[in-house]
Design a protein around this motif. Structure first.
Motif, short mmCIF file in Angstrom:
data_model
loop_
_atom_site.label_atom_id
_atom_site.label_comp_id
_atom_site.label_asym_id
_atom_site.label_seq_id
_atom_site.Cartn_x
_atom_site.Cartn_y
_atom_site.Cartn_z
N LEU A 192 22.26 -62.12 -37.13
CA LEU A 192 21.18 -61.19 -36.10
C LEU A 192 21.43 -60.00 -36.59
N PHE A 193 20.18 -59.16 -37.00
CA PHE A 193 20.72 -57.79 -37.30
C PHE A 193 19.73 -57.13 -36.31
N VAL A 194 20.11 -56.04 -35.73
CA VAL A 194 19.66 -55.24 -34.67
C VAL A 194 19.76 -53.59 -34.82
N THR A 195 18.67 -53.01 -35.05
CA THR A 195 19.04 -51.59 -34.92
C THR A 195 17.95 -50.79 -34.11
N PHE A 196 18.76 -49.92 -33.51
CA PHE A 196 17.91 -49.29 -32.14
C PHE A 196 18.22 -47.75 -32.31
N GLU A 197 17.47 -46.73 -32.01
CA GLU A 197 17.72 -45.53 -31.98
C GLU A 197 17.06 -44.80 -30.77
N LEU A 198 17.63 -44.00 -30.00
CA LEU A 198 17.07 -43.58 -28.86
C LEU A 198 17.13 -41.75 -29.29
N CYS A 199 16.36 -41.50 -30.21
CA CYS A 199 16.34 -39.96 -30.77
C CYS A 199 15.75 -39.00 -29.64
N THR A 200 15.06 -39.61 -28.65
CA THR A 200 14.67 -38.44 -27.59
C THR A 200 15.55 -37.81 -26.88
N LEU A 201 16.79 -38.56 -26.73
CA LEU A 201 17.93 -38.34 -26.09
C LEU A 201 18.69 -36.87 -26.40
N ALA A 202 18.29 -36.56 -27.74
CA ALA A 202 19.01 -35.51 -28.25
C ALA A 202 18.04 -34.13 -28.02
N VAL A 203 17.21 -34.28 -27.03
CA VAL A 203 16.26 -32.99 -26.96
C VAL A 203 17.36 -31.93 -26.24
N ARG A 204 17.01 -30.47 -26.97
CA ARG A 204 17.88 -29.60 -26.46
C ARG A 204 17.27 -28.60 -25.91
N HIS A 205 17.49 -27.82 -24.84
CA HIS A 205 16.79 -26.86 -24.34
C HIS A 205 17.62 -25.42 -24.74
N ASP A 206 18.81 -25.73 -25.33
CA ASP A 206 19.40 -24.28 -25.65
C ASP A 206 19.40 -24.10 -27.12
N ASP A 226 22.85 -69.91 -31.15
CA ASP A 226 22.83 -70.24 -32.63
C ASP A 226 23.28 -69.04 -33.65
N ILE A 227 23.52 -68.06 -33.08
CA ILE A 227 23.63 -66.61 -33.93
C ILE A 227 25.11 -66.73 -34.23
N ASP A 228 25.56 -66.58 -35.42
CA ASP A 228 27.08 -66.59 -35.89
C ASP A 228 27.51 -65.13 -35.95
N THR A 229 26.75 -64.38 -36.37
CA THR A 229 27.00 -62.90 -36.87
C THR A 229 26.05 -61.98 -36.17
N ILE A 230 26.55 -60.88 -35.72
CA ILE A 230 25.64 -59.88 -35.18
C ILE A 230 25.88 -58.58 -35.82
N VAL A 231 25.04 -57.83 -36.56
CA VAL A 231 25.22 -56.57 -37.38
C VAL A 231 24.28 -55.61 -36.21
N THR A 232 25.01 -54.53 -35.68
CA THR A 232 24.36 -53.68 -34.89
C THR A 232 24.53 -52.25 -35.50
N VAL A 233 23.20 -51.46 -35.66
CA VAL A 233 23.06 -50.33 -36.31
C VAL A 233 22.56 -49.46 -35.37
N SER A 234 23.31 -48.01 -35.19
CA SER A 234 22.70 -47.23 -34.10
C SER A 234 23.74 -45.78 -34.29
N SER A 235 22.76 -44.80 -34.34
CA SER A 235 23.44 -43.38 -34.58
C SER A 235 23.05 -42.24 -33.54
N THR A 236 22.45 -42.86 -32.36
CA THR A 236 21.99 -41.83 -31.46
C THR A 236 22.62 -41.78 -30.31
N GLY A 237 23.80 -42.44 -30.05
CA GLY A 237 24.74 -42.54 -29.02
C GLY A 237 26.08 -42.97 -29.22
N ILE A 238 26.84 -43.20 -28.32
CA ILE A 238 28.14 -43.72 -28.48
C ILE A 238 28.62 -44.70 -27.31
N ALA A 239 29.03 -45.81 -27.77
CA ALA A 239 29.10 -46.96 -26.96
C ALA A 239 30.42 -47.66 -27.46
N THR A 240 31.31 -47.62 -26.37
CA THR A 240 32.46 -48.55 -26.67
C THR A 240 32.99 -49.08 -25.47
#
Length: 350
Positions: free
Chosen positions: A165-179, A101-115
């Motif tokens: 449908l608007f979906v936003t997800f962020e995986l901020c923990t993956l940016a943990v840096r040891h250096d 039933d969904i006609d448009t999907i808006v996806t928002v994320s800034s914590t990773g790259i996917a293509t």
């Protein structure tokens, strides 16, 4: 016919791994303190955030090892797909709709790259139609929950009767840096968690909660306040200025300016629903918006239970406010890289 976009449903999701704040602090101490003499001074940040626990897409042990782009990206793809499906299915169920039933999907994320982007990756699993319109957005950061909802609202209003449908997800923990032996990295370690939110919007047939107006303000010469630095190991967080001080000085006039463009004033707002960057930011928001201390109670509860999940966080706050009963007019606010303030006015009919 009323062509205002209505909020048909709203849902949230978190990954399965819960991290208690004191455990994160001790792990950070183990990894960073031997190489970073200032760590003990900065460790008080962990207790000052107001966070009890938060969630991550990977088990705790994963973060104890140094990771590079390939591992981070795979974790992002796997974790984001699961969160997208979880949040989207909950929103569909609340709206009594199928994915077809969904006609448009808006996806928002800034914590990773996917293509291809995430909505394409889960299209078969979800059951989206082949002719669904896809609008992926990257780079909005913590403002993405409000700005993304604004984009979805405009698209719904442009085609009344269609389901967005608007979906936003962020995986901020993956940016943990040891250096990164910096205060900015300690701030990130003390604050960020993972999560997702989904909403369905439709215009043309009314609805109890309607998007009344929306607006943004971009401050010039503020690129250094918040963002990502990209290097061979991954994303590195940028925090170059004290955000609570900036909020105290600038957020009140900015919100007033945005509301004036909506032909409203702060006196017309029954409830502010704010992105809670941390406990000090919440206090700064109350001061900037001339609210009594403690007014932003849902914000404090969400930051305590989930940490700062970037874009989805404000929608967790809205979900809690909805469950308690929205007043006639609520205004959502969030701040993000740019540096940008984003606002949406919601009109609710009891």
């Amino acid at each position: 016919m009323n062509n205002a976009a209505a909020l048909v449903s709203l849902a949230t999701a978190v990954p399965p791994h819960q991290f208690h704040q004191h455990e994160v602090m001790e792990a950070a101490r183990e990894i960073l303190a031997p190489r970073f003499p200032q760590f003990d001074t900065l460790a008080t940040l962990f207790s000052n955030t107001g966070i009890r626990h938060r969630y991550g897409v990977m088990p705790f042990e994963w973060y104890m090892e140094r990771r590079g782009w390939p591992e981070r990206t795979q974790a992002y793809l796997d974790g984001a797909e699961a969160l997208f499906v979880d949040a989207a299915r909950k929103a569909l169920a609340e709206a009594d709709l199928a994915a077809s039933d969904i006609d448009t999907i808006v996806t928002v994320s800034s914590t990773g790259i996917a293509t291809p982007t995430l909505e394409a990756r889960v299209a078969t699993q979800m059951g989206f139609r082949a002719d669904v319109s896809r609008v992926p957005v990257f780079g909005l950061g913590c403002a993405g929950g409000v700005s993304g909802l604004s984009i979805a609202s405009r698209l719904a209003q442009a085609r009344p009767g269609t389901n967005v449908l608007f979906v936003t997800f962020e995986l901020c923990t993956l940016a943990v840096r040891h250096d990164e032996l910096t205060k900015a990295n300690i701030v990130a370690l003390s604050l960020f968690g993972d999560g997702a939110a989904a909403a369905i919007l439709r215009a043309g047939d009314g609805g109890a909660t309607q998007v009344e107006a929306m607006g943004e303000k971009l401050w010039p010469d503020t690129l250094d306040i918040m963002g990502w630095r990209v290097d061979p190991e991954g994303f590195g967080v940028i925090f170059q200025r004290t955000i609570p001080d900036f909020v105290t000085e600038n957020m009140g006039p900015a919100v007033t300016e945005i509301l004036e463009r909506m032909r409203l004033s702060p006196a017309n707002v029954d409830r502010f629903v704010c992105h809670p960057g941390g406990s000090k930011v919440i206090t700064a928001l109350e001061r900037a918006l001339s609210l009594d201390q403690g007014t932003l109670d849902h914000e404090r509860d969400i930051i305590a239970d989930y940490g700062n999940m970037s874009a989805p966080t404000v929608l967790f706050v809205l979900e809690r406010a909805r469950a308690r009963g929205l007043p006639q007019r609520s205004v959502l606010t969030a701040l993000g890289p740019g540096f940008t303030a984003s606002c949406i006015s919601l009109r609710h009919a009891a």
